[in-house]
Design an enzyme around this catalytic site. Sequence first.
Site, PDB file in Angstrom:
ATOM      1  N   HIS A 284      10.807  14.035  12.182  1.00 19.24           N
ATOM      2  CA  HIS A 284      11.845  14.938  12.668  1.00 19.24           C
ATOM      3  C   HIS A 284      11.240  16.311  12.913  1.00 19.24           C
ATOM      4  O   HIS A 284      10.336  16.744  12.190  1.00 19.24           O
ATOM      5  CB  HIS A 284      12.996  15.035  11.665  1.00 19.24           C
ATOM      6  CG  HIS A 284      14.222  15.688  12.215  1.00 19.24           C
ATOM      7  ND1 HIS A 284      14.395  17.054  12.224  1.00 19.24           N
ATOM      8  CD2 HIS A 284      15.331  15.158  12.807  1.00 19.24           C
ATOM      9  CE1 HIS A 284      15.564  17.336  12.783  1.00 19.24           C
ATOM     10  NE2 HIS A 284      16.148  16.215  13.145  1.00 19.24           N
ATOM     11  N   GLU A 337      18.379   8.583  13.163  1.00 16.14           N
ATOM     12  CA  GLU A 337      18.539   7.505  14.123  1.00 16.14           C
ATOM     13  C   GLU A 337      18.259   6.129  13.514  1.00 16.14           C
ATOM     14  O   GLU A 337      18.829   5.128  13.934  1.00 16.14           O
ATOM     15  CB  GLU A 337      17.629   7.717  15.339  1.00 16.14           C
ATOM     16  CG  GLU A 337      18.093   8.817  16.285  1.00 16.14           C
ATOM     17  CD  GLU A 337      17.606  10.188  15.872  1.00 16.14           C
ATOM     18  OE1 GLU A 337      16.849  10.274  14.871  1.00 16.14           O
ATOM     19  OE2 GLU A 337      17.966  11.180  16.534  1.00 16.14           O
TER      20      GLU A 337
END
Length: 397
Positions: A284, A337
């Site tokens: 991320h 996700e």
Amino acid sequence: MDSLIKSREVDVSVNRSAAALVDAPRGLAGVVVTDTRIGDVRGLEGFYHYRQYSAVDLARTRSFEDVWHLLVQGELPDPGRSAAFAAETAELRRLPDEVRAALPAIAAAGGRSGPLAGMRTALSLLGAAKSFSPVYDTDTARRRQDTLEATAAVPTLLTALHRLGKGLEPVAPREDLSYAANYLYMLTGSVPTERHARAIEQYLISTIDHGFNASTFTARVIASTGADVAACLAGAVAALSGPLHGGAPSRALDTLDAIGTPDRIDSWVRQRVLAGERIMGFGHAIYRTEDPRSRMLREVAQGFGGPRVDFAVEVERHVEAILAELKPGRELHTNVEYYAGVVMELCGLPREMFTPTFAAGRVVGWSANILEQAEDTKIIRPVARYVGPEAPVPVPA
């Protein structure tokens, strides 16, 4: 006229000076562009919050409508106001006749682009049909009402465009269902179980807002011009449609499918990491610890149980170990996700609706940011450093 020319010369001088003095990093990474009361992402701590509340705690304990109220009204509602707000927004789910009549053509034109692309057009039409005025010309109450009407319509638009694209009739919204349950109902045509509705609700809450990501910043830039709410939201959806911003939940599931069985995990992952490929669902831009959204959604997935969840957990464990070995010091963990895809699959959502479902939650965060930006009458207008061929300044006659 002389004063106007002088004013423009001053502006140009200021802009050139700013370009010379402020050398922002690529992508504006780490650059503070404004103050906000909506929330924050503290990547080094693995924590994020909506206003003064932990976002994960809200996802665990509150309804989507309560968090919606928090972001656009500034406070969590008491039980009475919670029920009233849920009823108020449920009444706004039906589309104007002009918009409903145009959806088949929008869905047909969208083709493989899907409902997210169609929603850009539909939102613009919705704003026109409801006579949204520029935020610059309206008061706070009117702006807030416009965001409520647009947000309430988004699930109706997305599910109708999806079903029309599949050759199915849209399902009319129901006012007796929660935001999340109604979304699943309009998508599938069946009232979801309480467990499925709550799982999707928790996902939607966990992704309502997340700092100044590309789509949120886009919405604020458009709001700074004084444009109407529909224009701001359409721009945010356009930014989200880019593959560098949206679309990863389905790709994370593609990774699980490609690996297939536990005995293939190590060889499959090592081959791709050594080839310089990215493992979808890991890493991320902000977090240097485990993504708190991923941790919460893992808990939701494990509440369902089953071989798919067990395999996802095993893949996560192996991938993190391999990444730690081959990319030491990088702190690459699962992001939102990864388990978002697992949860949405467990709840029966088709993969092409994963990113649109994300938009159905994030529209609340976009709306809150639009409302906050509209309080500032200063347009967002940065400068660029020109690096092309020299352009000589003409000599006055």
